[in-house]
Design a protein around this motif. Structure first.
Motif, PDB file in Angstrom:
ATOM      1  N   SER A   1     117.085  50.383   6.936  1.00 52.71           N
ATOM      2  CA  SER A   1     118.295  51.052   6.441  1.00 52.71           C
ATOM      3  C   SER A   1     119.493  50.437   7.146  1.00 52.71           C
ATOM      4  N   ILE A   2     120.585  50.310   6.385  1.00 53.60           N
ATOM      5  CA  ILE A   2     121.826  49.741   6.926  1.00 53.60           C
ATOM      6  C   ILE A   2     122.826  50.873   7.105  1.00 53.60           C
ATOM      7  N   TRP A   3     123.497  50.873   8.247  1.00 55.94           N
ATOM      8  CA  TRP A   3     124.451  51.931   8.588  1.00 55.94           C
ATOM      9  C   TRP A   3     125.839  51.336   8.770  1.00 55.94           C
ATOM     10  N   ASP A   4     126.822  51.905   8.059  1.00 51.69           N
ATOM     11  CA  ASP A   4     128.205  51.458   8.233  1.00 51.69           C
ATOM     12  C   ASP A   4     128.830  52.232   9.374  1.00 51.69           C
ATOM     13  N   ILE A   5     129.608  51.538  10.183  1.00 54.10           N
ATOM     14  CA  ILE A   5     130.275  52.159  11.326  1.00 54.10           C
ATOM     15  C   ILE A   5     131.752  52.330  10.982  1.00 54.10           C
ATOM     16  N   GLN A   6     132.188  53.594  10.906  1.00 53.36           N
ATOM     17  CA  GLN A   6     133.589  53.906  10.614  1.00 53.36           C
ATOM     18  C   GLN A   6     134.150  54.631  11.819  1.00 53.36           C
ATOM     19  N   GLY A   7     134.827  53.883  12.703  1.00 56.12           N
ATOM     20  CA  GLY A   7     135.332  54.503  13.921  1.00 56.12           C
ATOM     21  C   GLY A   7     134.182  55.068  14.719  1.00 56.12           C
ATOM     22  N   MET A   8     134.227  56.360  15.018  1.00 55.99           N
ATOM     23  CA  MET A   8     133.158  56.956  15.830  1.00 55.99           C
ATOM     24  C   MET A   8     132.017  57.522  14.988  1.00 55.99           C
ATOM     25  N   PHE A   9     132.083  57.352  13.641  1.00 51.17           N
ATOM     26  CA  PHE A   9     131.050  57.932  12.765  1.00 51.17           C
ATOM     27  C   PHE A   9     130.232  56.854  12.061  1.00 51.17           C
ATOM     28  N   THR A  10     129.081  57.274  11.541  1.00 52.04           N
ATOM     29  CA  THR A  10     128.238  56.346  10.794  1.00 52.04           C
ATOM     30  C   THR A  10     127.539  57.061   9.640  1.00 52.04           C
ATOM     31  N   HIS A  11     127.290  56.288   8.560  1.00 52.86           N
ATOM     32  CA  HIS A  11     126.503  56.777   7.441  1.00 52.86           C
ATOM     33  C   HIS A  11     125.809  55.577   6.813  1.00 52.86           C
ATOM     34  N   SER A  12     124.792  55.846   5.976  1.00 54.77           N
ATOM     35  CA  SER A  12     123.984  54.765   5.398  1.00 54.77           C
ATOM     36  C   SER A  12     123.970  54.839   3.884  1.00 54.77           C
ATOM     37  N   ARG A  13     124.149  53.700   3.241  1.00 56.18           N
ATOM     38  CA  ARG A  13     124.046  53.685   1.771  1.00 56.18           C
ATOM     39  C   ARG A  13     122.612  53.922   1.314  1.00 56.18           C
TER      40      ARG A  13
ATOM     41  N   HIS B   1     122.936  50.222  20.854  1.00 57.42           N
ATOM     42  CA  HIS B   1     122.646  51.176  19.786  1.00 57.42           C
ATOM     43  C   HIS B   1     123.895  51.989  19.486  1.00 57.42           C
ATOM     44  N   PHE B   2     124.248  52.108  18.210  1.00 56.82           N
ATOM     45  CA  PHE B   2     125.363  52.999  17.863  1.00 56.82           C
ATOM     46  C   PHE B   2     124.912  54.452  17.991  1.00 56.82           C
ATOM     47  N   SER B   3     123.632  54.688  17.745  1.00 57.71           N
ATOM     48  CA  SER B   3     123.062  56.034  17.872  1.00 57.71           C
ATOM     49  C   SER B   3     121.553  55.906  17.885  1.00 57.71           C
ATOM     50  N   GLN B   4     120.873  56.926  18.407  1.00 63.03           N
ATOM     51  CA  GLN B   4     119.409  56.916  18.452  1.00 63.03           C
ATOM     52  C   GLN B   4     118.911  58.327  18.711  1.00 63.03           C
ATOM     53  N   GLY B   5     117.781  58.670  18.103  1.00 58.35           N
ATOM     54  CA  GLY B   5     117.126  59.938  18.426  1.00 58.35           C
ATOM     55  C   GLY B   5     116.176  59.750  19.591  1.00 58.35           C
ATOM     56  N   ASP B   6     115.855  60.826  20.289  1.00 58.16           N
ATOM     57  CA  ASP B   6     114.917  60.732  21.421  1.00 58.16           C
ATOM     58  C   ASP B   6     113.577  60.168  20.952  1.00 58.16           C
ATOM     59  N   GLY B   7     113.126  59.123  21.636  1.00 56.46           N
ATOM     60  CA  GLY B   7     111.857  58.496  21.290  1.00 56.46           C
ATOM     61  C   GLY B   7     112.025  57.184  20.542  1.00 56.46           C
TER      62      GLY B   7
END
Ligand code: ZN
Length: 409
Positions: free
Chosen positions: A127-139, A252-258
């Protein structure tokens, strides 16, 4: 502006950059030197050195050569640092590059890397995630948008020869218990694709043949993949060699535990702004053999969670004794089944658990025979209500998009 001591050109192969390396070995020369008290910036490649593209095919995840990774920026020599000291690293800030405002999440094929749920998801997905400032979402995953908990997945200091030998010995012994296992139990040294920074000629070949792979976390830190080791943290690293030799990468822009899907975070190229200082003799003074750290004063503020429980009974119903890994896997599978009721595919749900600021907790390890682990899913990352109600789940997600998937060759 702090000085940028290591620059990377994303259009250039990382093998051509002498301030990048992909193995741990005490003979790798320092790429740059700094004084205690100095702050500076380092630029980094993503962990694969640019092998994964911003497109709609998972072929690159399926085919990536995992013997090449991780591409690290460093080592940074700190003047005056000696074995036995603690290197104090302030992560003043971490960010994505302006010329690369996107990241990727990969589910690796069972035949090439695997992942925490590889028996359930044996094929490559991306999955590809776009980074918009401090937020992210994926198409590729509708209905979610969250703030980044930006951190380096991998940061640590060079080992000395003794430490390196210990690593190779104990990991080699584990591999020898089942050398043909897929995926492998560990990754032995592999010289052919090693990048040893400035090291050249015979010295490079000799070090490359023994250099420790960068996959596991070890006593020096390394690939810990701790989401809370985010910008604003302060880390205390054991020092093993003169100058310490601090290297960083795998942002990493973000990650869940594990980091459960293996390449489970939102992986990106970026930069790190750091300050270093020393506590002389700190390892013995504080009894430290593994790094310790203090968290950031600023983290995304999600307060409401749906918490999934898991126990150490596996998918076949077999009872295991206080096995936290199996308990956490059950908690993850329970969360995925729940999210599927709202319309997500299993792969989309898996990817959300890998990328979003999901918390994992070891909740109980004494109530024989079951360990209890919990997975905390932040409800506020969804743009619909994901809570259970008397009416039952509303299918919010229509399946006109899914993660790109690639069959094994
Ligand atoms: Zn990573």
């Amino acid at each position: 502006m702090p000085e940028t001591l290591i620059k990377v050109d994303l259009a250039q192969s990382p093998y051509q950059n002498e301030k990048i390396h992909t193995r741990w070995h005490p003979d790798i020369p320092m790429a740059v030197w700094v004084n205690p008290g100095e702050d500076f910036r380092l630029e980094t490649y993503d962990w694969t050195g640019g092998a994964i593209k911003n497109d709609d095919s998972a072929d690159d995840v399926r085919d990536v050569d995992l013997s090449t990774v991780h591409f690290l920026s460093g080592p940074v020599g700190v003047k005056g640092a000696q074995p036995g000291d603690l290197l104090v690293v302030d992560l003043l800030d971490v960010g994505a590059r302006d010329d690369s405002l996107w990241g990727f999440n990969g589910v690796f094929s069972k035949k090439n890397g695997g992942g925490f749920l590889t028996e359930h998801f044996p094929l490559a997905h991306k999955s590809i995630w776009d980074i918009q400032g401090m937020f992210t979402h994926s198409r590729h995953i509708p209905g979610v948008n969250f703030a980044g908990l930006i951190h380096p997945g991998l940061i640590g200091c060079l080992p000395d020869h003794k430490m390196l030998e210990k690593w190779n010995e104990r990991e080699g012994a584990l591999i020898a218990t089942d050398p043909d296992r897929v995926p492998g139990l560990a990754n032995p040294p592999y010289g052919a694709t090693a990048h040893m920074g400035k090291l050249k000629g015979d010295a490079k070949e000799a070090a490359a043949a023994k250099g420790a792979r960068t996959v596991p976390p070890r006593e020096h830190g390394g690939n810990c993949d701790i989401k809370d080791l985010s910008r604003g943290s302060k880390i205390y690293f054991p020092v093993y060699v003169d100058g310490a030799g601090l290297s960083v990468g795998d942002l990493h822009f973000s990650q869940g535990d594990g980091e459960i899907s293996f390449c489970g975070a939102i992986e990106m190229a970026g930069w790190v702004h750091m300050k270093v200082s020393l506590i002389k003799g700190g390892m013995a003074k504080y009894g430290i053999t593994n790094p310790i750290f203090k968290p950031s004063p600023i983290t995304p503020n999600y307060r409401d969670y749906l918490i999934f429980e898991g126990i150490s009974v596996d998918e076949q119903g077999k009872q295991h004794y206080l096995d936290v890994t199996i308990a956490y896997r059950q908690a993850c599978l329970n969360a995925i089944e729940y999210m599927k009721k709202f319309g997500y595919s299993g792969a989309q749900a898996y990817s959300i658990l890998g990328t979003a600021p999901v918390q994992g907790h070891i909740s109980g390890v004494v109530d024989v025979p079951n360990a209890c682990a919990t997975l905390w899913l932040p409800t506020e990352i969804f743009d619909f209500d994901i809570n259970p109600t008397a009416e039952g789940p509303v299918k919010m997600i229509t399946r006109d998009v899914d993660l790109p998937m690639s069959q094994d060759k």
